[in-house]
Write a protein that holds these residues in place. Structure first.
Motif, PDB file in Angstrom:
ATOM      1  N   ASP A  13       0.940  -1.289  -0.010  1.00 54.18           N
ATOM      2  CA  ASP A  13       0.164   0.060   0.033  1.00 54.18           C
ATOM      3  C   ASP A  13       1.190   1.237  -0.131  1.00 54.18           C
ATOM      4  O   ASP A  13       0.474   2.171  -0.804  1.00 54.18           O
ATOM      5  CB  ASP A  13      -1.056  -0.094   1.284  1.00 54.18           C
ATOM      6  N   GLU A  14       1.805   1.262   0.746  1.00 59.69           N
ATOM      7  CA  GLU A  14       2.744   2.114   0.897  1.00 59.69           C
ATOM      8  C   GLU A  14       3.349   2.508  -0.262  1.00 59.69           C
ATOM      9  O   GLU A  14       3.698   3.826  -0.909  1.00 59.69           O
ATOM     10  CB  GLU A  14       3.907   2.024   2.067  1.00 59.69           C
ATOM     11  N   PHE A  15       4.027   1.538  -0.990  1.00 56.01           N
ATOM     12  CA  PHE A  15       4.753   1.624  -2.243  1.00 56.01           C
ATOM     13  C   PHE A  15       3.908   2.243  -3.418  1.00 56.01           C
ATOM     14  O   PHE A  15       4.072   3.342  -4.110  1.00 56.01           O
ATOM     15  CB  PHE A  15       5.484   0.526  -2.262  1.00 56.01           C
ATOM     16  N   VAL A  16       2.804   1.659  -3.535  1.00 52.34           N
ATOM     17  CA  VAL A  16       1.742   2.120  -4.391  1.00 52.34           C
ATOM     18  C   VAL A  16       1.212   3.418  -4.372  1.00 52.34           C
ATOM     19  O   VAL A  16       1.204   4.212  -5.459  1.00 52.34           O
ATOM     20  CB  VAL A  16       0.528   1.226  -4.585  1.00 52.34           C
ATOM     21  N   ALA A  17       1.230   4.043  -3.418  1.00 51.91           N
ATOM     22  CA  ALA A  17       0.506   5.252  -2.817  1.00 51.91           C
ATOM     23  C   ALA A  17       1.711   6.428  -3.314  1.00 51.91           C
ATOM     24  O   ALA A  17       1.303   7.549  -3.444  1.00 51.91           O
ATOM     25  CB  ALA A  17       0.203   5.239  -1.356  1.00 51.91           C
ATOM     26  N   LYS A  18       3.131   6.167  -3.333  1.00 52.44           N
ATOM     27  CA  LYS A  18       4.043   7.092  -3.376  1.00 52.44           C
ATOM     28  C   LYS A  18       3.811   7.660  -4.898  1.00 52.44           C
ATOM     29  O   LYS A  18       3.232   7.028  -5.899  1.00 52.44           O
ATOM     30  CB  LYS A  18       5.312   6.302  -3.539  1.00 52.44           C
ATOM     31  N   ASN A  19       4.077   8.985  -5.039  1.00 50.12           N
ATOM     32  CA  ASN A  19       4.090   9.986  -6.287  1.00 50.12           C
ATOM     33  C   ASN A  19       5.150   9.131  -7.024  1.00 50.12           C
ATOM     34  O   ASN A  19       6.221   8.964  -6.891  1.00 50.12           O
ATOM     35  CB  ASN A  19       4.065  11.294  -5.943  1.00 50.12           C
TER      36      ASN A  19
END
Length: 108
Positions: A13-19
């Protein structure tokens, strides 16, 4: 730029959410095709600064399955995804994972 290994849904989730643009590679450590594709991926990363992460499909199966579910893309291994703004912009698998293919996808 360091490459992260994703072990949990929270890390995914954290990785996907990065711009920005980033690469996600699903790798089977026991598959020779995956090993070849992983080498192409690593070769690309040596010459290019791009955020990237790897999921080991056997070791972290729930995370691998979450990628297939979240993006409605059938699981394959090896498999690579170009993500941008939480969406898959490009993906491919097996022998189609080459340094040149990754480069073309990122330069579109």
């Amino acid at each position: 730029m360091s490459q992260k290994q994703l072990h949990s849904i929270e890390e995914l989730d954290e990785f996907v959410a990065k711009n920005g643009k980033k690469l996600l590679f699903k790798h089977s450590t026991i598959c020779p095709i995956s090993t070849s594709a992983y080498e192409e991926f690593q070769t690309y990363l040596q010459d290019n600064q791009v955020e990237s992460a790897v999921i080991l499909v056997r070791e972290d199966r729930p995370v691998s399955n979450a990628v297939a579910d979240r993006f409605s893309i059938k699981h394959e291994s090896p498999q690579i995804f170009l993500l941008e703004d939480g969406e898959v912009k490009w993906h491919t698998s097996h022998w189609k994972i080459t340094k040149d293919a990754i480069s073309q996808a990122l330069n579109v």
